[in-house]
Design a protein around this motif. Structure first.
Motif, mmCIF file in Angstrom:
data_model
loop_
_atom_site.group_PDB
_atom_site.id
_atom_site.type_symbol
_atom_site.label_atom_id
_atom_site.label_comp_id
_atom_site.label_asym_id
_atom_site.label_seq_id
_atom_site.Cartn_x
_atom_site.Cartn_y
_atom_site.Cartn_z
ATOM 1 N N ARG A 66 0.841 -1.195 0.000
ATOM 2 C CA ARG A 66 0.000 0.000 0.000
ATOM 3 C C ARG A 66 0.876 1.244 0.000
ATOM 4 O O ARG A 66 1.920 1.277 0.644
ATOM 5 N N ARG A 67 0.426 2.284 -0.688
ATOM 6 C CA ARG A 67 1.190 3.528 -0.720
ATOM 7 C C ARG A 67 1.066 4.221 0.645
ATOM 8 O O ARG A 67 0.091 4.034 1.357
ATOM 9 N N ALA A 68 2.081 5.080 0.966
ATOM 10 C CA ALA A 68 2.063 5.761 2.268
ATOM 11 C C ALA A 68 0.766 6.532 2.473
ATOM 12 O O ALA A 68 0.177 6.516 3.547
ATOM 13 N N SER A 69 0.273 7.194 1.393
ATOM 14 C CA SER A 69 -0.938 8.004 1.527
ATOM 15 C C SER A 69 -2.127 7.134 1.927
ATOM 16 O O SER A 69 -3.038 7.576 2.604
ATOM 17 N N GLU A 70 -2.081 5.857 1.520
ATOM 18 C CA GLU A 70 -3.203 4.969 1.847
ATOM 19 C C GLU A 70 -3.134 4.462 3.276
ATOM 20 O O GLU A 70 -4.052 3.843 3.759
ATOM 21 N N ARG A 71 -1.963 4.712 3.938
ATOM 22 C CA ARG A 71 -1.821 4.193 5.289
ATOM 23 C C ARG A 71 -2.338 5.167 6.345
ATOM 24 O O ARG A 71 -2.440 4.845 7.503
ATOM 25 N N THR A 72 -2.634 6.419 5.948
ATOM 26 C CA THR A 72 -3.134 7.382 6.912
ATOM 27 C C THR A 72 -4.543 6.987 7.322
ATOM 28 O O THR A 72 -5.375 6.738 6.467
ATOM 29 N N GLY A 117 -10.080 -5.439 21.812
ATOM 30 C CA GLY A 117 -9.512 -4.112 22.086
ATOM 31 C C GLY A 117 -8.058 -4.074 21.615
ATOM 32 O O GLY A 117 -7.621 -3.123 20.929
ATOM 33 N N GLU A 118 -7.321 -5.118 21.937
ATOM 34 C CA GLU A 118 -5.909 -5.214 21.540
ATOM 35 C C GLU A 118 -5.793 -5.248 20.007
ATOM 36 O O GLU A 118 -4.935 -4.592 19.414
ATOM 37 N N LEU A 119 -6.719 -5.986 19.385
ATOM 38 C CA LEU A 119 -6.715 -6.081 17.918
ATOM 39 C C LEU A 119 -6.911 -4.701 17.283
ATOM 40 O O LEU A 119 -6.200 -4.333 16.341
ATOM 41 N N MET A 120 -7.853 -3.921 17.832
ATOM 42 C CA MET A 120 -8.113 -2.588 17.279
ATOM 43 C C MET A 120 -6.873 -1.711 17.389
ATOM 44 O O MET A 120 -6.528 -0.964 16.488
ATOM 45 N N GLU A 121 -6.170 -1.848 18.526
ATOM 46 C CA GLU A 121 -4.940 -1.057 18.721
ATOM 47 C C GLU A 121 -3.886 -1.433 17.680
ATOM 48 O O GLU A 121 -3.264 -0.564 17.073
ATOM 49 N N LYS A 122 -3.695 -2.728 17.469
ATOM 50 C CA LYS A 122 -2.692 -3.182 16.494
ATOM 51 C C LYS A 122 -3.051 -2.697 15.100
ATOM 52 O O LYS A 122 -2.206 -2.291 14.320
ATOM 53 N N MET A 123 -4.354 -2.751 14.790
ATOM 54 C CA MET A 123 -4.769 -2.375 13.443
ATOM 55 C C MET A 123 -4.532 -0.897 13.173
ATOM 56 O O MET A 123 -4.302 -0.497 12.047
ATOM 57 N N SER A 124 -4.630 -0.095 14.227
ATOM 58 C CA SER A 124 -4.439 1.336 13.976
ATOM 59 C C SER A 124 -3.009 1.794 14.256
ATOM 60 O O SER A 124 -2.709 2.965 14.135
ATOM 61 N N ASP A 125 -2.128 0.861 14.620
ATOM 62 C CA ASP A 125 -0.748 1.237 14.905
ATOM 63 C C ASP A 125 0.033 1.399 13.597
ATOM 64 O O ASP A 125 0.585 0.439 13.060
ATOM 65 N N GLU A 126 0.085 2.628 13.119
ATOM 66 C CA GLU A 126 0.731 2.882 11.828
ATOM 67 C C GLU A 126 2.252 2.833 11.921
ATOM 68 O O GLU A 126 2.947 2.797 10.916
ATOM 69 N N GLY A 127 2.781 2.839 13.166
ATOM 70 C CA GLY A 127 4.242 2.818 13.332
ATOM 71 C C GLY A 127 4.822 1.425 13.125
ATOM 72 O O GLY A 127 6.019 1.268 12.909
ATOM 73 N N MET A 128 3.962 0.409 13.191
ATOM 74 C CA MET A 128 4.456 -0.965 13.129
ATOM 75 C C MET A 128 4.772 -1.369 11.687
ATOM 76 O O MET A 128 4.034 -1.001 10.771
ATOM 77 N N ALA A 129 5.837 -2.141 11.488
ATOM 78 C CA ALA A 129 6.155 -2.641 10.134
ATOM 79 C C ALA A 129 4.972 -3.468 9.636
ATOM 80 O O ALA A 129 4.330 -4.174 10.426
ATOM 81 N N SER A 130 4.685 -3.379 8.334
ATOM 82 C CA SER A 130 3.443 -3.993 7.854
ATOM 83 C C SER A 130 3.405 -5.514 8.051
ATOM 84 O O SER A 130 2.360 -6.074 8.352
ATOM 85 N N ASP A 131 4.571 -6.190 7.931
ATOM 86 C CA ASP A 131 4.585 -7.645 8.124
ATOM 87 C C ASP A 131 4.259 -8.016 9.565
ATOM 88 O O ASP A 131 3.503 -8.952 9.828
ATOM 89 N N THR A 132 4.873 -7.266 10.498
ATOM 90 C CA THR A 132 4.635 -7.536 11.917
ATOM 91 C C THR A 132 3.168 -7.317 12.238
ATOM 92 O O THR A 132 2.535 -8.105 12.931
ATOM 93 N N ARG A 133 2.621 -6.214 11.684
ATOM 94 C CA ARG A 133 1.216 -5.913 11.973
ATOM 95 C C ARG A 133 0.305 -7.005 11.410
ATOM 96 O O ARG A 133 -0.648 -7.430 12.051
#
Ligand code: ADP
Ligand code: ASP
Ligand code: MG
Length: 416
Positions: A66-72, A117-133
């Motif tokens: 995904r492009r960076a703009s799509e990650r916001t 709740g934890e899942l929602m946090e991980k999904m919105s964590d944009e700092g995490m590398a995409s593979d890890t997320r």
């Protein structure tokens, strides 16, 4: 552990509803009365696809980028998240209400809510590398079903606890991490053995591993089968049961060959080849941890537990092709009847082929009007290449001549 343990794995359809959880829990509770029992559980059917769809990967080598703009995070993305939360909450809570007794339900509900709740946090964590997320997110399906299954087992009067990720892996590469046997043994000693020694059932979320750095990894799509055999080796189990939605390993993909038959016995070698060639019922690496250790694997049906299914062991049976696998979309191109180019497919006959099986297979294809591009013996078994348009017909024809034909002649011999 005093007695040798049993590991039982349930796939997605085996825990696809409240009723299915109850059925699975009963199988576990019965076994747990006689020996230490650990359970590996998949996500409820369809949940892993839903989760991976939300992080934009397929969970295999075909990752979408995904492009960076799509990650916001956008309003639409936030709405998507609350819709996902609602869908998962409803699906899991409906199943839990049906499968878990009143006394245990509040605890299961609390755990499901905490995981969501934890899942929602991980999904919105944009700092995490995409593979890890992707790995963090996708494995929540298994974590959710493990809590419900543990609650359902307890509801039958047998104590159960969810064990902390016992499978140790290398770092994940391309959606699939390799198992580290020694570190897995150590994690099993710390996280699973105390539960079993305390007389409880250990419930292990399948598909998930831990890297040497402690990060979340996945074993690849369908990887809960591999979790089960790796856990079996890790705890020194005497047997691993892989419970699914068919009676066992059938002699061909039943969706393509309706008269495929149950194979009561297979060797590790045959099961490994069949899985590597794409038999969906087993993850391609399932046999790796058990073959050296000599742990028997039973593939059985959650919905027909009285059927013994397929027993996989080190014993090689007598001569004969036992099953046929189809590999499609091979990359080299071949001429076809229309004059255009088409891709080739390959049917592989696995087992211990007799000296005339190759010519018998060729003859049957010729009789069915299917041109053979290539045929011969390979380490995997007998190989027949045909053009893609004839792939399924060739599979059925070879199943009939090599597998069913052998069964017919054995039955004839038995009668004579
Ligand atoms: P689970 O969710 O239990 O892991 P899977 O869907 O991964 O189950 O695998 C079971 C399915 O595999 C069966 O429903 C069947 O359609 C398909 N399948 C393909 N090839 C075979 C085979 N040779 N033997 C049995 N099942 C097969
Ligand atoms: N839930 C994972 C998948 O769908 C792992 C598994 O079911 O074995 O691929
Ligand atoms: Mg599977």
């Amino acid at each position: 552990m005093k007695k040798e343990a049993l590991v039982i794995k349930f796939g997605g359809t085996s825990v696809g509803s409240g009723k299915a959880f109850i059925r699975a829990a009963k199988i576990v509770a019965d076994e747990a009365k006689t020996r230490p029992t650990a359970v590996v559980v998949s996500a409820m059917s369809g949940v892993t696809d839903t989760l991976l769809g939300h992080v934009g990967t397929t969970g295999s080598s075909g990752r979408m980028t995904r492009r960076a703009s799509e990650r916001t995070p956008t309003v639409a993305a936030r709405e998507g998240l609350s819709e996902l939360h609602r869908t998962l909450y409803t699906r899991h809570l409906i199943a839990a209400r049906e499968a878990v007794a009143e006394a245990h339900f509040p605890n299961v509900e609390r755990r499901v809510l905490a995981l969501l709740g934890e899942l929602m946090e991980k999904m919105s964590d944009e700092g995490m590398a995409s593979d890890t997320r992707a790995a963090e997110v996708a494995t929540h399906g298994e974590r959710l079903s493990a809590e419900i299954l543990a609650g359902a087992i307890k509801s039958l009067g047998v104590d159960a606890s969810v064990a902390e990720d016992p499978i140790a892996t290398e770092s994940e590469a391309d959606g699939e991490a390799d198992i580290c046997p020694d570190a897995t043994r150590e994690r099993c000693r710390r996280n699973v053995a105390p539960i079993l020694d305390g007389g409880s059932v250990a419930v292990v979320p399948g598909y998930v591993g831990r890297s040497p750095e402690g990060g979340i990894t996945t074993l690849g799509r369908g990887g809960s089968d591999l979790s089960a055999t790796a856990l079996g080796r890790g705890v020194g189990a005497s047997e691993v049961w892989i419970m699914t939605d068919v009676d066992g390993v059938l002699s061909a993909d039943p969706r393509l060959v309706p008269d495929a038959s149950l194979m009561p016995k297979l060797s590790y070698r045959e099961a490994r080849l069949f899985a590597e060639l794409g038999a969906k019922v087993l993850h391609h690496k399932t046999m790796e941890p058990v073959a050296d250790a000599g742990i028997e694997v039973r593939v059985g049906n959650t919905f027909n537990p009285g059927c013994d299914g397929t027993r996989v062991s080190g014993i090689e049976d007598g001569e004969g092709v036992r099953c046929v696998a189809l590999r499609r979309e091979l990359r080299f191109e071949v001429p076809c009847a229309s004059g255009k180019k088409s891709e080739a497919a390959m049917v592989v006959g696995i087992g211990v082929p007799s000296s005339d099986d190759l010519s018998r297979g060729r003859r049957s294809l010729r009789k069915a009007g299917i041109p053979v591009l290539h045929s011969g013996s390979a380490p995997a078994g007998l190989v027949f290449s045909v053009s893609e348009e004839h792939a399924e017909a060739a599979l059925r024809t070879l199943h009939d001549s090599l597998v069913a034909g052998r069964e017919r002649s054995l039955a004839g011999e038995a009668v004579a």
